[in-house]
Design a protein around this motif. Structure first.
Motif, short mmCIF file in Angstrom:
data_model
loop_
_atom_site.label_atom_id
_atom_site.label_comp_id
_atom_site.label_asym_id
_atom_site.label_seq_id
_atom_site.Cartn_x
_atom_site.Cartn_y
_atom_site.Cartn_z
N UNK A 170 42.59 24.68 40.04
CA UNK A 170 43.10 23.46 40.69
C UNK A 170 42.12 22.31 40.59
N UNK A 171 42.69 21.12 40.68
CA UNK A 171 41.92 19.89 40.58
C UNK A 171 41.82 19.22 41.94
N UNK A 172 40.60 18.89 42.35
CA UNK A 172 40.37 18.14 43.58
C UNK A 172 39.39 17.01 43.26
N UNK A 173 39.81 15.78 43.52
CA UNK A 173 38.95 14.61 43.25
C UNK A 173 38.45 14.61 41.81
N UNK A 174 39.35 14.88 40.88
CA UNK A 174 39.06 14.84 39.44
C UNK A 174 38.07 15.90 38.99
N UNK A 175 37.85 16.91 39.81
CA UNK A 175 37.02 18.04 39.41
C UNK A 175 37.84 19.32 39.53
N UNK A 176 37.72 20.17 38.51
CA UNK A 176 38.52 21.39 38.46
C UNK A 176 37.72 22.56 39.01
N UNK A 177 38.31 23.28 39.94
CA UNK A 177 37.77 24.56 40.41
C UNK A 177 38.49 25.68 39.66
N UNK A 178 37.75 26.48 38.93
CA UNK A 178 38.36 27.58 38.16
C UNK A 178 38.55 28.79 39.08
N UNK A 179 39.36 28.59 40.10
CA UNK A 179 39.55 29.62 41.12
C UNK A 179 40.12 30.90 40.51
N UNK A 180 41.09 30.77 39.62
CA UNK A 180 41.69 31.97 39.02
C UNK A 180 40.64 32.82 38.31
N UNK A 181 39.78 32.16 37.53
CA UNK A 181 38.77 32.93 36.79
C UNK A 181 37.72 33.50 37.75
N UNK A 182 37.34 32.72 38.77
CA UNK A 182 36.31 33.18 39.70
C UNK A 182 36.81 34.34 40.55
N UNK A 183 38.04 34.23 41.03
CA UNK A 183 38.63 35.34 41.80
C UNK A 183 38.82 36.56 40.89
N UNK A 184 39.24 36.31 39.64
CA UNK A 184 39.39 37.42 38.70
C UNK A 184 38.10 38.18 38.49
N UNK A 185 37.00 37.44 38.33
CA UNK A 185 35.71 38.10 38.17
C UNK A 185 35.31 38.87 39.42
N UNK A 186 35.60 38.30 40.59
CA UNK A 186 35.26 38.97 41.84
C UNK A 186 36.02 40.29 41.99
N UNK A 187 37.31 40.25 41.75
CA UNK A 187 38.12 41.46 41.89
C UNK A 187 37.74 42.51 40.85
N UNK A 188 37.29 42.05 39.69
CA UNK A 188 36.91 42.97 38.61
C UNK A 188 35.69 43.82 38.94
N UNK A 189 35.02 43.51 40.03
CA UNK A 189 33.94 44.39 40.48
C UNK A 189 34.49 45.76 40.90
N UNK A 190 35.78 45.81 41.25
CA UNK A 190 36.36 47.03 41.81
C UNK A 190 37.58 47.55 41.06
N UNK A 191 38.27 46.68 40.35
CA UNK A 191 39.48 47.07 39.62
C UNK A 191 39.40 46.54 38.20
N UNK A 192 40.10 47.18 37.28
CA UNK A 192 40.07 46.80 35.88
C UNK A 192 41.14 45.75 35.59
N UNK A 193 40.73 44.60 35.06
CA UNK A 193 41.68 43.56 34.68
C UNK A 193 42.39 43.99 33.41
N UNK A 194 43.73 44.06 33.48
CA UNK A 194 44.52 44.50 32.34
C UNK A 194 45.21 43.35 31.61
N UNK A 195 45.55 42.30 32.35
CA UNK A 195 46.39 41.26 31.75
C UNK A 195 46.40 40.03 32.64
N UNK A 196 46.68 38.88 32.02
CA UNK A 196 46.99 37.68 32.78
C UNK A 196 48.35 37.16 32.30
N UNK A 197 49.14 36.65 33.23
CA UNK A 197 50.43 36.09 32.89
C UNK A 197 50.47 34.66 33.42
N UNK A 198 50.79 33.72 32.55
CA UNK A 198 50.80 32.30 32.91
C UNK A 198 52.15 31.94 33.53
N UNK A 199 52.12 31.27 34.67
CA UNK A 199 53.34 30.86 35.36
C UNK A 199 53.67 29.43 34.97
#
Length: 226
Positions: A168-197
């Protein structure tokens, strides 16, 4: 899951309960598609961030058992009012950070969308329902990771966790929340796929919306990895 899914923004507006002005993160149509692919009738679906109850209500309609955890008592009441009362859905008023003390496994699927946080000047803490000013992006990601560590312990071996999260973009700066949350969850579960909405009308603040598909892996003997 398909690598991309077409969604209608009107579905979100239609699902917003009367009197509510906060956003619903995903429509029932998306939940239906995911439950059809990853579960069968009678299996159990977990949503640790239940929100307005889209996952739980849809699971009930599709004859799945469901367990939801929601921090805000008024949201718990709202979710319960949307259910038929058939007894296949349990709604718990509690903190997802204490998930393992609130929910007994195993569950077949975790489907959820965590509360969002941007990395730029965001003092409100999403995991306290944005009601306290102790928000810290690194701490938020660590706590999300800890929640999904508990999800991993509740999932049956080979079970999936599917997480809707956006960049998401806030004040013209992008937070890569999807990637950051993905990396966080990957500490415990295996990432198999991403699907773009793919939304027909994408909000200006959103730069990319995703479902991230994780799995609790099993070894060659069928036993879960620790």
């Amino acid at each position: 899951m398909k690598p991309w899914l077409q969604l209608s923004s009107s579905d979100l507006a239609d699902q917003l309960p009367d009197g509510e002005d906060q956003e619903v993160h995903f429509p029932a149509a998306l939940v239906e598609a995911i439950l059809s692919e990853y579960t069968t009738p009678g299996q159990t679906v977990l949503d640790p961030f239940a929100g307005f109850g889209t996952t739980l209500v849809t699971a009930e309609v599709m004859n799945r058992r469901a367990i939801g955890v929601e921090l805000l008592p008024d949201r718990v009441d709202l979710i319960r009012s949307r259910l038929t009362g058939a007894g296949t859905v349990e709604v718990i008023n509690g903190d997802a950070r204490k998930l393992s003390t609130l929910v007994d496994g195993p569950v077949d699927l975790c489907l959820t969308s965590p509360p969002y946080m941007d990395a730029v000047d965001h003092p409100e803490n999403p995991l306290n329902a944005y009601e306290t000013l102790d928000g810290d992006y690194a701490t938020y990601l660590d706590e999300i990771a800890a929640v999904f560590g508990q999800v991993a312990s509740l999932l049956r071996p080979g079970g999936h966790a599917i997480v809707n999260v956006a960049n998401m973009r806030v004040d013209d700066r992008v937070t890569t929340l999807a990637w950051d949350v993905g990396r966080a969850i990957s500490r415990h579960l295996t990432l198999r796929q991403e699907s773009f909405l793919c939304w027909d009308r994408q909000p200006e603040w959103l730069t990319g919306d995703y479902c991230l598909v994780f799995q609790r892996p099993v070894d060659s003997t069928g036993h879960p990895y620790p």
